[in-house]
Design an enzyme around this catalytic site. Sequence first.
Site: not given
Ligand code: ADP
Ligand code: MG
Length: 197
Positions: A19, A23-24, A92, A94, A151, A180
């Site tokens: 999602s 952290g992707k 990105e 997708q 949650c 979730c």
């Molecule tokens: P993605 O590319 O999957 O959108 P990113 O790698 O850009 O994710 O960012 C991951 C970071 O987002 C985490 O290390 C954390 O600092 C931050 N973060 C903000 N909201 C959340 C959340 N609800 N759950 C986990 N990490 C979060």
């Molecule tokens: Mg991203």
Amino acid sequence: MSEFSYFQARGWIEVVVGSMFSGKTEELIRRLRRAEFARLPVQVFKPVIDDRYSMTDVTSHNKTSIASKPIKSADEIWNHLHKDTKVVGIDEGQFFDDGLIQVAQDLADRGLRVIIAGLDTDWQAKPFGPIPTLMAIAESVTKQHAVCVVCGGTASRTQRTAGGAGQVQVGATDAYEARCREHFKPVVDQPSMSLSR
Ligand code: ADP
Ligand code: MG
């Protein structure tokens, strides 16, 4: 081991999914930095549509970043690919059309390591663009999770909290939350801060 960290002479495809906020992008950048430590020439691409933080960098929500080339379609990778490049990162994924699937196959068949990060599902929890097929054909799939903002559980969904019903709407915490299965709704929902639970 969540990735092939040993040296492999042949090409392959790695996919990092999950999602939003899972952290992707951080994981993509981590793998690319490790490749750079191994002195492997790296190139990074992203769709031009994703301009949330920087026009040219791939940037995580945590503000880590790596230089990238914005492209409109996956085929453009061939116009920019350097002949000595060994690792191609794509963020990105997708947002690309299905052409990304063949480009990834051809790059891997040529011996390159291809690392693609992208959303596995959209804001309605439906499989998103070329990612499901890439998950099927990849040698490695890493499914990451965020923290549910309602949650604190394991978030596998991206909740839209503002805007319309189109599949593509670029935004960050202004329009999306990690949720979730229990707290996700496949409609535009009010932000969790204003939910009384
Ligand atoms: P993605 O590319 O999957 O959108 P990113 O790698 O850009 O994710 O960012 C991951 C970071 O987002 C985490 O290390 C954390 O600092 C931050 N973060 C903000 N909201 C959340 C959340 N609800 N759950 C986990 N990490 C979060
Ligand atoms: Mg991203």
